[in-house]
Enzyme design. Structure first.
Site, PDB file in Angstrom:
ATOM      1  N   LYS A  69       0.859  -1.196   0.000  1.00  0.00           N
ATOM      2  CA  LYS A  69       0.000   0.000   0.000  1.00  0.00           C
ATOM      3  C   LYS A  69       0.875   1.218   0.000  1.00  0.00           C
ATOM      4  O   LYS A  69       1.826   1.303   0.792  1.00  0.00           O
ATOM      5  CB  LYS A  69      -0.859  -0.009   1.284  1.00  0.00           C
ATOM      6  CG  LYS A  69      -1.820   1.147   1.386  1.00  0.00           C
ATOM      7  CD  LYS A  69      -3.145   0.810   0.741  1.00  0.00           C
ATOM      8  CE  LYS A  69      -4.068   2.005   0.627  1.00  0.00           C
ATOM      9  NZ  LYS A  69      -3.834   2.850  -0.560  1.00  0.00           N
ATOM     10  N   LYS A  93       5.007   2.269   8.669  1.00  0.00           N
ATOM     11  CA  LYS A  93       3.851   3.109   9.045  1.00  0.00           C
ATOM     12  C   LYS A  93       2.626   2.226   9.278  1.00  0.00           C
ATOM     13  O   LYS A  93       1.923   2.370  10.275  1.00  0.00           O
ATOM     14  CB  LYS A  93       3.587   4.090   7.893  1.00  0.00           C
ATOM     15  CG  LYS A  93       2.588   5.161   8.192  1.00  0.00           C
ATOM     16  CD  LYS A  93       2.449   6.123   7.006  1.00  0.00           C
ATOM     17  CE  LYS A  93       3.766   6.766   6.641  1.00  0.00           C
ATOM     18  NZ  LYS A  93       3.630   7.778   5.563  1.00  0.00           N
ATOM     19  N   LYS A 105       5.187   1.983  -2.903  1.00  0.00           N
ATOM     20  CA  LYS A 105       5.216   3.395  -3.324  1.00  0.00           C
ATOM     21  C   LYS A 105       5.544   3.459  -4.795  1.00  0.00           C
ATOM     22  O   LYS A 105       6.258   2.603  -5.326  1.00  0.00           O
ATOM     23  CB  LYS A 105       6.287   4.160  -2.541  1.00  0.00           C
ATOM     24  CG  LYS A 105       6.026   5.653  -2.495  1.00  0.00           C
ATOM     25  CD  LYS A 105       4.969   5.987  -1.450  1.00  0.00           C
ATOM     26  CE  LYS A 105       4.704   7.462  -1.342  1.00  0.00           C
ATOM     27  NZ  LYS A 105       3.893   7.778  -0.154  1.00  0.00           N
ATOM     28  N   THR A 189      -4.523  13.089   6.456  1.00  0.00           N
ATOM     29  CA  THR A 189      -3.111  13.242   6.820  1.00  0.00           C
ATOM     30  C   THR A 189      -2.942  14.448   7.746  1.00  0.00           C
ATOM     31  O   THR A 189      -2.241  14.379   8.766  1.00  0.00           O
ATOM     32  CB  THR A 189      -2.250  13.385   5.547  1.00  0.00           C
ATOM     33  OG1 THR A 189      -2.506  12.241   4.725  1.00  0.00           O
ATOM     34  CG2 THR A 189      -0.783  13.456   5.869  1.00  0.00           C
ATOM     35  N   ASN A 220      -1.673  19.588   0.573  1.00  0.00           N
ATOM     36  CA  ASN A 220      -2.727  18.823   1.241  1.00  0.00           C
ATOM     37  C   ASN A 220      -2.410  18.626   2.726  1.00  0.00           C
ATOM     38  O   ASN A 220      -3.189  19.024   3.599  1.00  0.00           O
ATOM     39  CB  ASN A 220      -2.904  17.479   0.521  1.00  0.00           C
ATOM     40  CG  ASN A 220      -3.865  16.557   1.246  1.00  0.00           C
ATOM     41  OD1 ASN A 220      -3.517  15.946   2.258  1.00  0.00           O
ATOM     42  ND2 ASN A 220      -5.094  16.473   0.780  1.00  0.00           N
ATOM     43  N   SER A 348      -7.204   5.577   4.053  1.00  0.00           N
ATOM     44  CA  SER A 348      -7.176   4.771   2.817  1.00  0.00           C
ATOM     45  C   SER A 348      -7.623   3.339   3.133  1.00  0.00           C
ATOM     46  O   SER A 348      -8.355   2.708   2.356  1.00  0.00           O
ATOM     47  CB  SER A 348      -5.765   4.736   2.230  1.00  0.00           C
ATOM     48  OG  SER A 348      -5.541   5.838   1.386  1.00  0.00           O
TER      49      SER A 348
HETATM   50  P1  NAD Z   1       1.254  18.553  -1.961  1.00  0.00           P
HETATM   51  O1  NAD Z   1       1.810  18.491  -3.320  1.00  0.00           O
HETATM   52  O2  NAD Z   1      -0.203  18.741  -1.767  1.00  0.00           O
HETATM   53  O3  NAD Z   1       1.985  19.741  -1.144  1.00  0.00           O
HETATM   54  C1  NAD Z   1       3.380  19.879  -1.055  1.00  0.00           C
HETATM   55  C2  NAD Z   1       3.648  21.310  -0.577  1.00  0.00           C
HETATM   56  O4  NAD Z   1       5.040  21.449  -0.283  1.00  0.00           O
HETATM   57  C3  NAD Z   1       3.320  22.383  -1.613  1.00  0.00           C
HETATM   58  O5  NAD Z   1       2.716  23.491  -0.954  1.00  0.00           O
HETATM   59  C4  NAD Z   1       4.693  22.781  -2.160  1.00  0.00           C
HETATM   60  O6  NAD Z   1       4.735  24.124  -2.652  1.00  0.00           O
HETATM   61  C5  NAD Z   1       5.517  22.649  -0.891  1.00  0.00           C
HETATM   62  N1  NAD Z   1       6.950  22.517  -1.121  1.00  0.00           N
HETATM   63  C6  NAD Z   1       7.609  21.785  -2.049  1.00  0.00           C
HETATM   64  N2  NAD Z   1       8.950  21.965  -1.909  1.00  0.00           N
HETATM   65  C7  NAD Z   1       9.099  22.838  -0.879  1.00  0.00           C
HETATM   66  C8  NAD Z   1      10.230  23.412  -0.248  1.00  0.00           C
HETATM   67  N3  NAD Z   1      11.462  23.114  -0.650  1.00  0.00           N
HETATM   68  N4  NAD Z   1      10.028  24.252   0.794  1.00  0.00           N
HETATM   69  C9  NAD Z   1       8.773  24.528   1.208  1.00  0.00           C
HETATM   70  N5  NAD Z   1       7.664  24.016   0.656  1.00  0.00           N
HETATM   71  C10 NAD Z   1       7.840  23.182  -0.376  1.00  0.00           C
HETATM   72  O7  NAD Z   1       1.770  17.249  -1.227  1.00  0.00           O
HETATM   73  P2  NAD Z   1       1.183  16.559   0.092  1.00  0.00           P
HETATM   74  O8  NAD Z   1       0.293  15.484  -0.331  1.00  0.00           O
HETATM   75  O9  NAD Z   1       0.718  17.607   1.042  1.00  0.00           O
HETATM   76  O10 NAD Z   1       2.519  15.877   0.642  1.00  0.00           O
HETATM   77  C11 NAD Z   1       3.466  16.584   1.445  1.00  0.00           C
HETATM   78  C12 NAD Z   1       4.260  15.577   2.253  1.00  0.00           C
HETATM   79  O11 NAD Z   1       3.343  14.815   3.031  1.00  0.00           O
HETATM   80  C13 NAD Z   1       5.060  14.571   1.416  1.00  0.00           C
HETATM   81  O12 NAD Z   1       6.239  14.243   2.116  1.00  0.00           O
HETATM   82  C14 NAD Z   1       4.138  13.374   1.376  1.00  0.00           C
HETATM   83  O13 NAD Z   1       4.847  12.156   1.138  1.00  0.00           O
HETATM   84  C15 NAD Z   1       3.564  13.438   2.766  1.00  0.00           C
HETATM   85  N6  NAD Z   1       2.314  12.688   2.920  1.00  0.00           N
HETATM   86  C16 NAD Z   1       1.189  13.023   2.223  1.00  0.00           C
HETATM   87  C17 NAD Z   1       0.039  12.251   2.401  1.00  0.00           C
HETATM   88  C18 NAD Z   1      -1.253  12.577   1.713  1.00  0.00           C
HETATM   89  O14 NAD Z   1      -2.257  11.892   1.990  1.00  0.00           O
HETATM   90  N7  NAD Z   1      -1.327  13.601   0.877  1.00  0.00           N
HETATM   91  C19 NAD Z   1       0.050  11.158   3.270  1.00  0.00           C
HETATM   92  C20 NAD Z   1       1.205  10.865   3.980  1.00  0.00           C
HETATM   93  C21 NAD Z   1       2.325  11.647   3.787  1.00  0.00           C
END
Ligand code: NAD
Length: 416
Positions: A69, A93, A105, A189, A220, A348
């Site tokens: 997953k 996790k 992944k 999240t 997000n 999920s």
């Molecule tokens: P997303 O694309 O919605 O948001 C990412 C954000 O980070 C954006 O606002 C982008 O502008 C910003 N960003 C990128 N590079 C940056 C930098 N160098 N400095 C500051 N900001 C920066 O992605 P997301 O889904 O929110 O995921 C973010 C993190 O959370 C990732 O590590 C992802 O693996 C983790 N995550 C997400 C989920 C999920 O359900 N969406 C679940 C578990 C973990």
């Protein structure tokens, strides 16, 4: 100095935990490598009729506790080792929160901003077609990650179902509700990040409603965590995205900043907020720091400048192992990614359960069940931390998770 390889960071984290567990070396080696990694070359027709090739990966890390997953990321920095690391973090996790999945992944090396919606649709369908032999509701279940969301999940599901000539909503999670998604998944999240922060402050005998908060990354995970932590009464003083950061000592309005970003594409330029760099944000004198962007945001040097007392990792792998050492030494409590952002995979899992039941839960039920999972996992982490006198919360989380993954492997036995 170049960033640490995230796959080596993962392996170091597993080794740190294994030092407190009685695990045979050969079993440990198995738990530090993915079972398989598929590399694909996708040829996609662009809107002007030309063809472009994109490289993509899917790593299946460990299937001992259930189907693989994990999310699908669209980013120019996607690499084989990053995908392997992210798949491993997913396995552990699922272990710490006790849900019956292994880790997987995927990712495509692409900057989606450079392509039209129809090009991204063709790219997603090409990826789903190549992954089809590997995925399935009982085999490997992808989900959203950076730069992918409901839209891509819906296209993935539609491609799989069309090719398989069936309905199989459980092949992927993070779908729109009308395509078989779950209430509460978009927020999940950010919600677990908020719950982890709340539990950590309570454990440390601190009042989260008095806390000042900085959030790096306003997508997000980050924007929803900011909003829900603000709802606990805390003051979000700084947030950032890849364009830079904004700061207001009186507090920003997390919802208003999100609306501004939705309209303009960035957080910078919001209202009268002061602007600051991402590194300045990470060093701000706040009570709680939430890294919610990408891996390796805080290295050993930056960790020396961190002024927050508590870090809750919404992103995967935002601290390098060296940063972890520095922060442990400095008594900064870090709630690790594998617990703090586990809301995504937990809901999920609820989505997958609902798809199998062909029955939808209410948002209130989803949120209640998620809260129970995260608070139980936090209690398990604290029990391991205190009983074994562990150096930090991350090692405690890996001790619990690794034990669970090892037990299911040993119970199944090795075959052939
Ligand atoms: P997303 O694309 O919605 O948001 C990412 C954000 O980070 C954006 O606002 C982008 O502008 C910003 N960003 C990128 N590079 C940056 C930098 N160098 N400095 C500051 N900001 C920066 O992605 P997301 O889904 O929110 O995921 C973010 C993190 O959370 C990732 O590590 C992802 O693996 C983790 N995550 C997400 C989920 C999920 O359900 N969406 C679940 C578990 C973990």
């Amino acid at each position: 100095m170049s960033d640490p390889n995230p796959f080596e960071s993962l392996q170091e984290q597993i080794d740190d935990a294994a030092a407190y567990l009685d695990i045979d070396e050969d079993v440990l080696t198995r738990l530090k490598h993915p079972e398989r990694v598929l590399e694909v070359n996708l040829t996609v027709e662009l809107d002007d009729g030309s063809l472009r090739r994109f490289k993509g990966f899917r790593s299946q890390f460990n299937g001992d506790r259930g189907p693989y997953k994990g999310g699908i990321r669209y980013h120019p920095d996607v690499s084989r080792d990053e995908v392997k690391a992210l798949s491993g973090w997913m396995a552990y996790k699922c272990g710490i929160v006790g849900i019956p999945f292994g880790g997987g992944k995927g990712g495509i090396v692409v900057d989606p901003d450079d392509y039209s919606d129809s090009e991204i649709e063709r790219l997603t369908r090409a990826f789903a077609t190549e992954l089809r032999p590997l995925v399935g509701p009982d085999r490997d279940i992808p989900a959203p990650d950076v730069n992918t969301g409901q839209r891509e999940m819906n296209w993935f599901k539609d491609t799989y179902e069309t090719l398989e000539r069936t309905t199989a909503p459980g092949v992927i999670t993070g779908k729109a509700i009308s395509s078989g998604g779950s209430a509460g998944r978009v927020e999940a999240t950010g919600r677990s990040t908020m719950l982890a922060a709340r539990e950590a402050f309570e454990y440390l005998d601190r009042d989260v409603s008095d806390a000042t908060v900085a959030v790096q990354g306003y997508g997000n995970a980050g924007s929803i965590a900011a909003r829900l932590i603000e709802d606990l009464g805390a003051t979000v003083v700084a947030v950032s995205d890849s364009s830079g950061g904004i700061y207001d000592s009186d507090g920003l309005d997390a919802r208003a900043v999100k609306s501004f970003k939705n309209e303009t594409g960035t957080v910078t330029g919001y209202d009268d907020a002061e602007e600051l760099t991402n590194d300045e944000l990470l060093a701000l004198d706040v009570d709680l720091l939430v890294p919610a962007a990408l891996e390796n945001a805080i290295d050993g040097d930056l960790a020396e400048d961190v002024s927050a007392d508590v870090i809750v990792e919404a992103a995967n792998g935002p601290l390098t192992p060296r940063a972890d050492d520095v922060l442990t030494e400095r008594d900064v409590h870090v709630v690790p990614d594998i617990l703090a952002n586990a809301g995504g995979v937990t809901v999920s899992y609820f989505e997958w359960v609902q798809n199998r039941q062909r029955f939808s839960w209410t948002e209130a039920r989803v949120n209640d069940e998620l809260e129970a999972v995260i608070t139980d996992a936090f209690d398990d982490l604290v029990a391991a931390y205190e009983t074994n006198d562990l150096p930090n919360f991350r090692t405690a989380a890996y001790v619990v998770a690794t034990r669970r993954v090892v037990d299911s492997y040993l119970e199944g036995g090795n075959w052939p």
